[in-house]
Design a protein around this motif. Structure first.
Motif, mmCIF file in Angstrom:
data_model
loop_
_atom_site.group_PDB
_atom_site.id
_atom_site.type_symbol
_atom_site.label_atom_id
_atom_site.label_comp_id
_atom_site.label_asym_id
_atom_site.label_seq_id
_atom_site.Cartn_x
_atom_site.Cartn_y
_atom_site.Cartn_z
ATOM 1 N N GLU A 78 0.829 -1.213 0.000
ATOM 2 C CA GLU A 78 0.000 0.000 0.000
ATOM 3 C C GLU A 78 0.862 1.261 0.000
ATOM 4 O OE1 GLU A 78 -2.415 -0.532 3.428
ATOM 5 O OE2 GLU A 78 -3.896 -1.833 2.425
ATOM 6 N N LEU A 79 1.959 1.229 0.769
ATOM 7 C CA LEU A 79 2.839 2.384 0.832
ATOM 8 C C LEU A 79 3.534 2.612 -0.513
ATOM 9 C CD1 LEU A 79 4.097 4.623 2.512
ATOM 10 C CD2 LEU A 79 5.836 2.998 3.288
ATOM 11 N N LEU A 80 4.026 1.528 -1.123
ATOM 12 C CA LEU A 80 4.691 1.657 -2.424
ATOM 13 C C LEU A 80 3.708 2.144 -3.483
ATOM 14 C CD1 LEU A 80 6.924 -1.567 -2.498
ATOM 15 C CD2 LEU A 80 7.493 0.719 -1.678
ATOM 16 N N GLU A 139 1.430 6.429 -7.023
ATOM 17 C CA GLU A 139 0.265 7.223 -7.405
ATOM 18 C C GLU A 139 0.515 8.721 -7.214
ATOM 19 O OE1 GLU A 139 -2.273 6.271 -8.889
ATOM 20 O OE2 GLU A 139 -2.388 4.102 -8.615
ATOM 21 N N LEU A 140 1.287 9.101 -6.194
ATOM 22 C CA LEU A 140 1.509 10.510 -5.881
ATOM 23 C C LEU A 140 2.797 11.060 -6.485
ATOM 24 C CD1 LEU A 140 0.416 10.584 -2.109
ATOM 25 C CD2 LEU A 140 -0.944 11.104 -4.152
ATOM 26 N N SER A 141 3.444 10.270 -7.353
ATOM 27 C CA SER A 141 4.722 10.709 -7.917
ATOM 28 C C SER A 141 4.553 11.804 -8.961
ATOM 29 C CB SER A 141 5.458 9.517 -8.544
ATOM 30 O OG SER A 141 4.696 8.946 -9.594
ATOM 31 N N ALA A 142 3.337 11.984 -9.462
ATOM 32 C CA ALA A 142 3.072 13.030 -10.461
ATOM 33 C C ALA A 142 2.880 14.358 -9.740
ATOM 34 C CB ALA A 142 1.847 12.670 -11.287
ATOM 35 N N ARG A 143 3.958 15.081 -9.553
ATOM 36 C CA ARG A 143 3.891 16.386 -8.901
ATOM 37 C C ARG A 143 5.032 17.252 -9.419
ATOM 38 N NH1 ARG A 143 5.671 12.672 -5.206
ATOM 39 N NH2 ARG A 143 7.701 13.048 -4.237
ATOM 40 N N GLU A 144 4.961 18.509 -9.128
ATOM 41 C CA GLU A 144 5.947 19.491 -9.581
ATOM 42 C C GLU A 144 6.133 19.421 -11.097
ATOM 43 O OE1 GLU A 144 9.514 18.892 -7.409
ATOM 44 O OE2 GLU A 144 8.569 19.166 -5.459
ATOM 45 N N GLY A 145 5.019 19.191 -11.818
ATOM 46 C CA GLY A 145 5.082 19.179 -13.271
ATOM 47 C C GLY A 145 5.610 17.899 -13.880
ATOM 48 N N ARG A 146 5.902 16.885 -13.047
ATOM 49 C CA ARG A 146 6.416 15.615 -13.575
ATOM 50 C C ARG A 146 5.262 14.638 -13.750
ATOM 51 N NH1 ARG A 146 9.844 16.175 -9.211
ATOM 52 N NH2 ARG A 146 8.867 14.365 -8.252
ATOM 53 N N PRO A 147 5.206 13.925 -14.879
ATOM 54 C CA PRO A 147 4.158 12.916 -15.060
ATOM 55 C C PRO A 147 4.453 11.671 -14.250
ATOM 56 C CG PRO A 147 5.634 12.892 -16.933
ATOM 57 C CD PRO A 147 6.074 14.037 -16.072
ATOM 58 N N LYS A 148 3.421 10.930 -13.920
ATOM 59 C CA LYS A 148 3.607 9.664 -13.208
ATOM 60 C C LYS A 148 4.217 8.642 -14.169
ATOM 61 C CE LYS A 148 0.153 6.877 -12.346
ATOM 62 N NZ LYS A 148 -1.081 6.309 -11.785
ATOM 63 N N VAL A 202 13.611 7.054 -6.678
ATOM 64 C CA VAL A 202 13.167 7.320 -8.047
ATOM 65 C C VAL A 202 11.838 8.080 -8.058
ATOM 66 C CG1 VAL A 202 12.370 6.219 -10.178
ATOM 67 C CG2 VAL A 202 14.414 5.382 -9.038
ATOM 68 N N LEU A 203 10.926 7.711 -7.154
ATOM 69 C CA LEU A 203 9.608 8.351 -7.113
ATOM 70 C C LEU A 203 9.600 9.624 -6.263
ATOM 71 C CD1 LEU A 203 7.387 5.153 -6.757
ATOM 72 C CD2 LEU A 203 7.834 6.494 -8.825
ATOM 73 N N ARG A 204 10.762 9.962 -5.692
ATOM 74 C CA ARG A 204 10.877 11.161 -4.840
ATOM 75 C C ARG A 204 9.813 11.160 -3.738
ATOM 76 N NH1 ARG A 204 14.163 15.160 -7.152
ATOM 77 N NH2 ARG A 204 14.825 14.691 -9.285
ATOM 78 N N ALA A 205 9.678 10.043 -3.064
ATOM 79 C CA ALA A 205 8.694 9.909 -1.989
ATOM 80 C C ALA A 205 9.136 10.732 -0.772
ATOM 81 C CB ALA A 205 8.543 8.439 -1.606
#
Length: 349
Positions: A17-19, A24-33, A73-76
């Protein structure tokens, strides 16, 4: 055979669930998922395996190294990493508590061997191959075969030509190896970051005198070691394990301040200025964090606290003893170099 206990299943599901949340939330700061296919390629695993890691309904335990790489990689969020590590270790421990293999049994082959179908029933001994009519079997003599037929002259000629071609190929390899050794000796004598030595060393991922080469695009240990040490020198970079644009800019600024070639790559000469000698009298916090992180990542269990405690000294002495270094409990140049070369292969995106 007993399956995993409820706490083990909970840890595996919580980790998945955490991964999944990170992805799912990696699409931020203008970066696509990223797609699962592209993400799997960056992790060096197949897409089916990654899909199981990200599926809470049918989860599979992701190894700790994969979890850490996903986090980078996903900048979590940085605050999620300690919990992810705990979950990964708990899930792995649960998998290890499963029923052991019977004594003497052959080990399974491949990741899905435990789920393989039952073995086919034993069909009895195989019938021997029929004896050719050219063999002669008598009551008084063993099984014999006629003498081999002569090899045609054309086949002999082809074999001779193939042997000559092989010898010529070996000669080319020998010449190439001699040239490679010559370049290697030149790189060792030069002992600096700039070309042409860096161009040769970069292909092997290391620089002169055994120092690793860290550059833009590196992930995990190379990036974190550089970032922690830059912070120890007063540079405001985030230790996120991603050698990106900001880290490269900080490296260039550091290099320029020390009269080095400002190329943003951390090689032998830059490492020599970047490392900090640590002992009981001089132990800057961020430099100690770098030391503790590298010790722990090399397999010498060390708490990462930023404080040069007696426990850290013992871990450092253990590392030095295992690497045949003088056991001083002081992080000097040789110890730093041994630490950096004991981290395993680097990961580059």
């Amino acid at each position: 055979m007993t399956g995993p206990t409820a706490p083990d299943r909970d840890a595996v599901r919580a980790l998945a669930e955490l991964l999944r949340t990170w992805w799912e939330l990696s699409a931020r700061e203008g970066r696509p998922k990223p797609t699962q296919q592209s993400l799997a390629g960056r992790l060096g695993i197949d897409q089916t395996t990654l899909s199981r890691y990200l599926n809470p309904r049918h989860p599979s335990t992701a190894p700790l190294r994969t979890v850490e790489l996903l986090h980078t990689v996903l900048r979590a969020p940085a605050a999620d990493l300690p919990r992810a590590r705990v979950l990964a270790e708990a899930a792995a421990a649960g998998a290890a508590r499963k029923s052991p293999r019977p004594s003497g049994a052959a080990p399974a082959e491949g990741p899905d061997a435990t789920a393989a179908s039952p073995q086919a029933p034993y069909a009895g001994p195989q019938s021997p191959a029929p004896v050719s009519a050219s063999f002669h079997l008598t009551a008084s003599s063993p099984l014999t075969a006629p003498p081999p037929a002569p090899v045609p002259a054309a086949r002999v000629t082809r074999r001779t030509a193939a042997a000559r071609a092989a010898l010529a190929f070996l000669g080319v390899l020998t010449l190439g190896g001699g040239i490679g050794l010559g370049w290697g000796a030149l790189a060792h004598r030069a002992g600096q970051d700039g070309p042409p030595v860096a161009a040769v060393a970069a292909s092997a991922g290391s620089t002169a005198a055994g120092w690793p080469l860290a550059r833009k695009g590196d992930l995990l240990w190379k990036a974190r070691a550089v970032q922690y040490l830059l912070r120890a020198h007063g540079h405001a970079v985030e230790a996120d394990g991603d050698f990106g644009v900001r880290t490269a800019a900080a490296v260039k600024k550091f290099q320029a301040a020390h009269g080095l070639l400002a190329d943003g790559k951390v090689g032998a000469r830059t490492w020599s200025h970047l490392i900090i000698r640590i002992d009981s009298q001089h132990a800057p916090q961020q430099a100690v964090v770098a030391l503790q992180y590298l010790l722990d990542n090399s397999g010498t269990a060390t708490d990462i606290t930023g404080i040069f405690t007696p426990s850290t000294t013992r871990s450092l002495e253990t590392f030095q003893r295992d690497r045949a270094l003088p056991v001083t409990g002081v992080a000097d140049r040789d110890t730093w170099r041994a630490l950096l070369t004991s981290q395993g292969p680097g990961i580059h995106r």
